[in-house]
Design a protein around this motif. Structure first.
Motif, PDB file in Angstrom:
ATOM      1  N   GLY A  92      17.013  -5.957   6.236  1.00 43.80           N
ATOM      2  CA  GLY A  92      17.688  -4.814   6.845  1.00 43.80           C
ATOM      3  C   GLY A  92      16.791  -3.672   7.260  1.00 43.80           C
ATOM      4  N   LEU A  93      15.483  -3.834   7.172  1.00 40.33           N
ATOM      5  CA  LEU A  93      14.565  -2.786   7.621  1.00 40.33           C
ATOM      6  C   LEU A  93      14.560  -2.750   9.141  1.00 40.33           C
ATOM      7  N   ILE A  94      14.595  -1.552   9.732  1.00 39.07           N
ATOM      8  CA  ILE A  94      14.604  -1.414  11.187  1.00 39.07           C
ATOM      9  C   ILE A  94      13.601  -0.358  11.626  1.00 39.07           C
ATOM     10  N   ALA A  95      13.186  -0.454  12.888  1.00 37.26           N
ATOM     11  CA  ALA A  95      12.265   0.532  13.440  1.00 37.26           C
ATOM     12  C   ALA A  95      12.918   1.910  13.404  1.00 37.26           C
ATOM     13  N   GLY A  96      12.127   2.903  13.055  1.00 41.29           N
ATOM     14  CA  GLY A  96      12.646   4.262  12.927  1.00 41.29           C
ATOM     15  C   GLY A  96      13.007   4.630  11.499  1.00 41.29           C
ATOM     16  N   ASP A  97      12.991   3.643  10.589  1.00 39.02           N
ATOM     17  CA  ASP A  97      13.236   3.953   9.177  1.00 39.02           C
ATOM     18  C   ASP A  97      12.071   4.759   8.612  1.00 39.02           C
ATOM     19  N   GLU A  98      12.390   5.833   7.914  1.00 41.61           N
ATOM     20  CA  GLU A  98      11.373   6.609   7.216  1.00 41.61           C
ATOM     21  C   GLU A  98      11.372   6.181   5.754  1.00 41.61           C
ATOM     22  N   ILE A  99      10.214   5.815   5.238  1.00 44.65           N
ATOM     23  CA  ILE A  99      10.098   5.319   3.868  1.00 44.65           C
ATOM     24  C   ILE A  99       9.942   6.517   2.934  1.00 44.65           C
ATOM     25  N   VAL A 100      11.015   6.824   2.213  1.00 45.60           N
ATOM     26  CA  VAL A 100      11.031   7.993   1.336  1.00 45.60           C
ATOM     27  C   VAL A 100      10.327   7.697   0.013  1.00 45.60           C
ATOM     28  N   SER A 101      10.432   6.458  -0.460  1.00 45.97           N
ATOM     29  CA  SER A 101       9.717   6.098  -1.688  1.00 45.97           C
ATOM     30  C   SER A 101       9.363   4.622  -1.677  1.00 45.97           C
ATOM     31  N   ILE A 102       8.291   4.299  -2.391  1.00 50.43           N
ATOM     32  CA  ILE A 102       7.831   2.923  -2.570  1.00 50.43           C
ATOM     33  C   ILE A 102       7.800   2.659  -4.064  1.00 50.43           C
ATOM     34  N   ASN A 103       8.637   1.722  -4.504  1.00 53.16           N
ATOM     35  CA  ASN A 103       8.770   1.460  -5.947  1.00 53.16           C
ATOM     36  C   ASN A 103       9.052   2.736  -6.739  1.00 53.16           C
ATOM     37  N   GLY A 104       9.834   3.635  -6.144  1.00 52.61           N
ATOM     38  CA  GLY A 104      10.216   4.860  -6.832  1.00 52.61           C
ATOM     39  C   GLY A 104       9.220   5.987  -6.709  1.00 52.61           C
ATOM     40  N   PHE A 105       8.099   5.777  -6.010  1.00 49.51           N
ATOM     41  CA  PHE A 105       7.071   6.817  -5.866  1.00 49.51           C
ATOM     42  C   PHE A 105       7.279   7.548  -4.547  1.00 49.51           C
ATOM     43  N   HIS A 106       7.466   8.860  -4.614  1.00 51.04           N
ATOM     44  CA  HIS A 106       7.722   9.680  -3.439  1.00 51.04           C
ATOM     45  C   HIS A 106       6.545   9.626  -2.478  1.00 51.04           C
ATOM     46  N   THR A 107       6.802   9.411  -1.183  1.00 51.04           N
ATOM     47  CA  THR A 107       5.722   9.187  -0.221  1.00 51.04           C
ATOM     48  C   THR A 107       5.482  10.367   0.711  1.00 51.04           C
ATOM     49  N   PHE A 108       6.183  11.475   0.512  1.00 48.31           N
ATOM     50  CA  PHE A 108       6.031  12.597   1.436  1.00 48.31           C
ATOM     51  C   PHE A 108       4.582  13.079   1.473  1.00 48.31           C
ATOM     52  N   GLY A 109       4.017  13.169   2.675  1.00 47.52           N
ATOM     53  CA  GLY A 109       2.665  13.684   2.843  1.00 47.52           C
ATOM     54  C   GLY A 109       1.565  12.719   2.488  1.00 47.52           C
ATOM     55  N   CYS A 110       1.891  11.466   2.184  1.00 42.32           N
ATOM     56  CA  CYS A 110       0.845  10.501   1.823  1.00 42.32           C
ATOM     57  C   CYS A 110       0.019  10.111   3.052  1.00 42.32           C
ATOM     58  N   THR A 111      -1.276   9.968   2.857  1.00 43.29           N
ATOM     59  CA  THR A 111      -2.141   9.499   3.927  1.00 43.29           C
ATOM     60  C   THR A 111      -1.971   7.992   4.095  1.00 43.29           C
ATOM     61  N   CYS A 112      -2.578   7.448   5.133  1.00 38.77           N
ATOM     62  CA  CYS A 112      -2.510   6.010   5.380  1.00 38.77           C
ATOM     63  C   CYS A 112      -3.083   5.234   4.205  1.00 38.77           C
ATOM     64  N   GLU A 113      -4.210   5.725   3.653  1.00 37.87           N
ATOM     65  CA  GLU A 113      -4.841   5.035   2.522  1.00 37.87           C
ATOM     66  C   GLU A 113      -3.958   5.065   1.285  1.00 37.87           C
ATOM     67  N   GLU A 114      -3.304   6.195   1.042  1.00 40.24           N
ATOM     68  CA  GLU A 114      -2.435   6.313  -0.129  1.00 40.24           C
ATOM     69  C   GLU A 114      -1.214   5.401  -0.004  1.00 40.24           C
ATOM     70  N   VAL A 115      -0.636   5.344   1.200  1.00 38.38           N
ATOM     71  CA  VAL A 115       0.494   4.439   1.421  1.00 38.38           C
ATOM     72  C   VAL A 115       0.068   2.997   1.204  1.00 38.38           C
ATOM     73  N   GLN A 116      -1.108   2.642   1.719  1.00 39.41           N
ATOM     74  CA  GLN A 116      -1.586   1.271   1.569  1.00 39.41           C
ATOM     75  C   GLN A 116      -1.792   0.910   0.102  1.00 39.41           C
TER      76      GLN A 116
END
Length: 343
Positions: A294-318
């Motif tokens: 159900g993931l679609i283009a335009g989705d903003e990922i608010v958390s990954i495994n419960g970890f808040h992603t606001f302001g994360c750099t590309c390296e941190e997201v990876q």
């Protein structure tokens, strides 16, 4: 809020002290002297300083922050947000846990060098994986100045969704997890409320919150069983003029659980990091695990495994994604959603 502080003379003390805590991206107000220019302007202990005279403070070294303050003469204009309000709005200023693997027994100052690369050594709290039905969770903090330690996303066509939970927070200790749908807040039904209406249900200065929550995968069945009573309470008991919506917002907040057979397989989506926002999904491959979940283009990922992603750099997201292994658990909200990201 905007804080404008003006000194009566150059020799006058402005009346507050700030600090840079390595655990946070922004400086925080440590103390404010009573009856000082800072206090009468509305500045309070625990406020995070977002900008100084129009210059952002995000992720700046302590020396850089001091230099920004040194430029100030008789007047300061700060944009600040209190820890309690930030918690309610879902903002997180905490850094991703870091460590320098090459200097585990060395000097502490070297371990926290500005150039130290980020290494996530401890997995963030997991999204809810237990189906236990609806249950009451009591989140209690030590004082009104502390935070409850979790974020949520409003959904005016359904129930609010817990997006992230800070490790070691009152919310974590109470058993709250990302992926829980909030059914009731302090006894009031949370269904179909905008962000402002949800915010109004939370006590501002109380040290305790009582939430009725359920796993996101069980909420549909629970809702169908209780639809009539919910509608009655919303219309009669709460004096609301709206009726229970028939159609949910397909772009609203949701939990996406992805799984691949082995690390050599792909989840099937591309994203773009945003240093002042959330990572955004730019492309989803047809018939991929991402598409099927159900993931679609335009989705903003608010958390990954419960970890808040606001302001994360590309390296941190990876690095957050690398920690997921063959399973990813995401809380997302599309850019086309009816409700904004924050109350």
């Amino acid at each position: 809020r905007v804080i404008r502080i003006k000194k009566s003379s150059r020799n006058c003390e402005i009346g507050y002290r700030w600090k840079c805590d390595r655990s946070y991206y922004n400086p925080v107000v440590e103390t404010v002297d009573v009856e000082s220019p800072a206090f009468t302007s509305g500045l309070r202990s625990g406020d995070f300083i977002m900008s100084i005279n129009g210059l952002r403070t995000y992720d700046r070294a302590e020396g850089e922050i001091a230099e920004l303050f040194d430029r100030v003469d008789m007047q300061q204009q700060l944009i600040v947000i209190s820890a309690a309000v930030a918690d309610k709005l879902g903002y997180s200023f905490k850094r991703i846990p870091t460590v320098d693997n090459n200097d585990q027994e060395g000097n502490d100052d070297d371990k926290h060098s500005e150039k130290t690369p980020i290494n996530i050594i401890q997995g963030p709290p997991k999204i809810s994986n237990e189906r236990f039905g609806a249950r009451v969770i009591v989140v209690k903090r030590e004082s009104a100045l502390d935070v409850f330690g979790y974020g949520w996303l409003a959904d005016s066509s359904f129930f609010p969704l817990v997006s992230d939970v800070d490790e070691g927070s009152p919310a974590t200790r109470a058993g709250l997890k990302a992926g829980h749908r909030i059914l009731r807040i302090n006894g009031a039904i949370a269904f179909g409320r905008t962000a402002d209406l949800v915010t109004a249900l939370f006590p501002r200065r109380e040290i305790e919150e009582r939430l009725l929550v359920i796993d996101d995968r069980e909420v549909e069945e629970w809702f169908e069983k209780n639809r009539e009573s919910i509608a009655k309470e919303m219309i009669e008991g709460r004096g609301m003029e709206t009726i229970v919506p028939i159609e949910r917002d397909q772009y609203g907040p949701r939990v996406i659980r992805l799984k691949i057979i082995s690390p050599s397989h792909l989840f099937g989506y591309l994203l773009k990091a945003d240093p002042i926002g959330y990572p955004k999904v730019t492309r989803v491959v047809d018939n991929s695990p991402a598409s099927q979940s159900g993931l679609i283009a335009g989705d903003e990922i608010v958390s990954i495994n419960g970890f808040h992603t606001f302001g994360c750099t590309c390296e941190e997201v990876q690095q957050l994604l690398d920690r997921c292994g063959v399973q990813q658990q995401l809380v997302v909200m599309n850019e086309k959603a009816r409700d904004g990201r924050y109350p």
